[in-house]
Each structure stands twice: as C-alpha cells, then as structure tokens.
Scaffold this motif. Structure first.
Motif, mmCIF file in Angstrom:
data_model
loop_
_atom_site.group_PDB
_atom_site.id
_atom_site.type_symbol
_atom_site.label_atom_id
_atom_site.label_comp_id
_atom_site.label_asym_id
_atom_site.label_seq_id
_atom_site.Cartn_x
_atom_site.Cartn_y
_atom_site.Cartn_z
ATOM 1 N N ALA A 85 0.856 -1.194 0.000
ATOM 2 C CA ALA A 85 0.000 0.000 0.000
ATOM 3 C C ALA A 85 0.888 1.240 0.000
ATOM 4 O O ALA A 85 1.886 1.305 0.722
ATOM 5 N N VAL B 6 2.295 1.046 8.706
ATOM 6 C CA VAL B 6 1.009 1.736 8.867
ATOM 7 C C VAL B 6 1.257 3.172 9.324
ATOM 8 O O VAL B 6 0.661 4.125 8.808
ATOM 9 N N ARG C 116 3.475 5.407 6.620
ATOM 10 C CA ARG C 116 2.791 5.652 5.344
ATOM 11 C C ARG C 116 1.359 6.152 5.571
ATOM 12 O O ARG C 116 0.597 6.318 4.622
ATOM 13 N N LEU D 113 -1.282 4.596 6.634
ATOM 14 C CA LEU D 113 -2.242 3.685 6.002
ATOM 15 C C LEU D 113 -3.555 3.674 6.774
ATOM 16 O O LEU D 113 -3.589 3.936 7.979
#
Ligand SMILES: [Zn+2]
Ligand SMILES: [Zn+2]
Length: 342
Positions: free
Chosen positions: A249, A275, A278, A280
């Motif tokens: 992702a 997570v 980035r 996420l």
C-alpha cells in the motif's frame, strides 16, 4: 419440497423436506436462482460457529425468486413479484441494527446459516426480515440469475465504500476468485485508474485480464511490480496476503481485509511501522446493508458484459454437490443453481 440439506461439517444431500411453515408476517419465495458462495463450501466442510453441531440446515444465501405467499399485508409485496433477498437479519434493536448494519448485529440470523436458505424449491423469509426490507423487488431488466449475484456484489460495494475507491486510484486485488473479480469490476466502475489482480492460478489470472484488469500477477510478483497502491483489497483467505497488502500500500493507502479465514489459522504479523510512516488506513468489511443490496441490484445491468464470464456453470439443484466440488477444485468460478428448473 426438494432441498439440499446439509449437516455442517459432513456435506450435503438432496432430500424431500416438509413445506416451510409460515407464521404471520412471513413471506414464501419460490427460489428461481441461487448462487453458491465459498461460505457454503466452508459450512459444508467445516461447519459454522452459528450452527450447533448436528443441525440439519438448508444452505444458500444468494437468492432470487418470486413471491408465492404473503402473510404480511403491510409489506407491499404481491404474489408473483420477482424479488431478491438480503440474507442477514439483525435483532433490529442493537446499535448496529439501528444503523442498518444487520450483518454486524451480535445476534444476527441469516438465511442459509441460522435459517434455512435457498438450496431448495422454496424459502421462508421470516417476519423480521420482511419488516427490515430484506425482500427487495427486482428491477425489470435484471434476470434471476443476475439477481442472485446481488448478494456478493453488495458485499463488494460495502468494501469499496470503506476504502473510498475513487477516480484515478491504483487498485490491487489480492485473490482472483469470484469475489476478487467482482472487486476488480467495482474498482473499475468507481473510476480506478489502474486495476491489478494477483492470483496463483494462471487460469484465474487469464479470466481477470479478460474481465478488464490492466495487469495480472502471480502473488510472488506483486512486490517487484511496485508498492504505491492507493487501495488494496484482500479477498484471498490467507494471512500472507494480508501481510503483503500492508507492504504494497502506498502513502495514505487504504487496505480492506475482505476475506476472513478459519479461526484456527495463525494471524498475520502486522508491520505497524508501515502503517504509521505511510499513514495507512486498514479496514475490514463483512456482509452488507439492505441499502448496499439495493445499489447492487441497480448496478448489475452495467456489469452484464462481464457477469457471463464470472458465472461458469448453471446447474439444477440436484447437482449441488458436484457443483461445490468443482468450485473447491477451482474448475468453476461462480455456479448458479436453478431449483425451479433451468
Ligand atoms: Zn456469499
Ligand atoms: Zn442487532
């Protein structure tokens, strides 16, 4: 009535069953088309936490048919009407139900799981489902076979809503089974700029390409393809695919864990730094609301050119066991049964 009766964990057998007994508020539907879900395969093989061991249950929750009896005069339904059924029915009182999220009700019932479902000539829709608007009239242009797919499609709409798939997005779908293919189609409908499908089976990759994926990959090739996906949807029931989703992702990528997997399987390792750095967004979805189901019915005609590729087999109810075996062996994608004849 003829029905395919399952003792969960031990398989399915065709039997002659007593007619369903209607209570006030109920509706009886003649099943014209019912598609087989991987959940049906799972229940037949391993059982289900909502079904006590030894229970005899008629499976099938992706149901379209026609109304044959209405014991709910206020429901606005008439005999002969073509309808699709929303399978999950919540208690109607809890926080989830008040928000229309029947599939998240801690005390839900579902056709084909806690209630007898659609692998039969007739299915009884209980009063609570009727009251909650789960008997949905079909648009004239939607055939029974297509309408059976409104249930899986509505789960997919729920997922894309959670990750807000939008114009220009780079979308990766991990898993090229029926749900993966539907997710790829819906990504396209929502304006995705690039749709990539990963699956270990070459035949499935081929079908994904025919259905309009821009790129198809073996799972081990995803890493080198690049990691900047805006949306990653995991339909493969595999913890490794979930780990991979977090790895590929992109910045502010949105991930949806669409498939669950058996409770006894080891959970994935979550790279929380990924997570964090980035930013996420990790989501999961299960089932649908009655509103998703209605939207799925309206969307079906637009997907028509591809649905014929998704439905690989059309069979009478008598062939349910063979159909499920073909699905398990990945010889079939979506199979539709026609209990009232083909
Ligand atoms: Zn299903
Ligand atoms: Zn509830």
């Amino acid at each position: 009535v003829r029905a395919a009766v399952c003792v969960p964990g031990t398989g399915i057998a065709l039997e002659e069953c007593p007619d369903p007994l209607l209570e006030p508020g109920d509706v009886l539907v003649r099943v014209r088309a019912v598609s087989i879900c991987s959940t049906d395969l799972k229940i037949a093989r391993r059982g289900h936490f909502k079904i006590p061991p030894g229970t005899r249950r008629i499976l099938g929750h992706e149901i379209a048919g026609e109304v044959v009896e209405v014991r709910a005069p206020e429901a606005g339904l008439r005999v002969g009407q073509r309808v699709g059924l929303v399978p999950n029915v919540g208690c109607g009182r809890c926080r989830a139900c008040v928000a229309g999220l029947d599939a998240l009700c801690p005390d839900y019932d579902a056709l084909g799981i806690t209630l007898d479902g659609g692998f039969a000539e007739f299915v009884r829709v209980p009063a609570r489902a009727v009251q909650r608007g789960h008997v949905v009239p079909l648009p004239e242009e939607v055939a029974f076979e297509e309408a059976a797919l409104a249930e899986p499609l509505s789960c997919v709409l729920n997922a894309h809503e959670a990750v807000a798939t939008g114009p220009g997005d780079r979308v990766l779908v991990l898993g090229g089974g029926p749900m993966g293919l539907l997710n790829a189609l819906v990504a396209r409908v929502r304006g995705a700029g690039e749709v990539v499908v990963a699956d270990p089976w070459p035949q499935r990759r081929e079908i994904a390409r025919e259905m309009g994926a821009d790129e198809v990959l073996a799972p081990e090739a995803v890493r080198e393809y690049g990691d900047g996906f805006d949306v990653v949807i995991v339909t493969a029931p595999d913890p490794r695919a979930q780990e991979q989703a977090v790895q590929v992702a992109g910045v502010r990528g949105r991930v949806n864990f669409f498939a669950g997997f058996p409770a006894e399987r080891a959970r994935p390792t979550l790279d929380t730094n990924r997570v964090h750095y980035r930013q996420l967004l990790l989501t999961g979805t299960t089932g649908q609301t009655a509103e998703h189901y209605r939207r799925a019915l309206r969307l079906l005609p637009r997907l028509r050119p591809h649905l014929g590729r998704l439905v690989t087999d059309r069979r009478p109810l008598e062939e349910v066991t063979a159909a499920m075996e073909a699905m398990a062996a990945k010889r079939s994608l979506k199979v539709v049964l026609f209990p009232a004849g083909l």
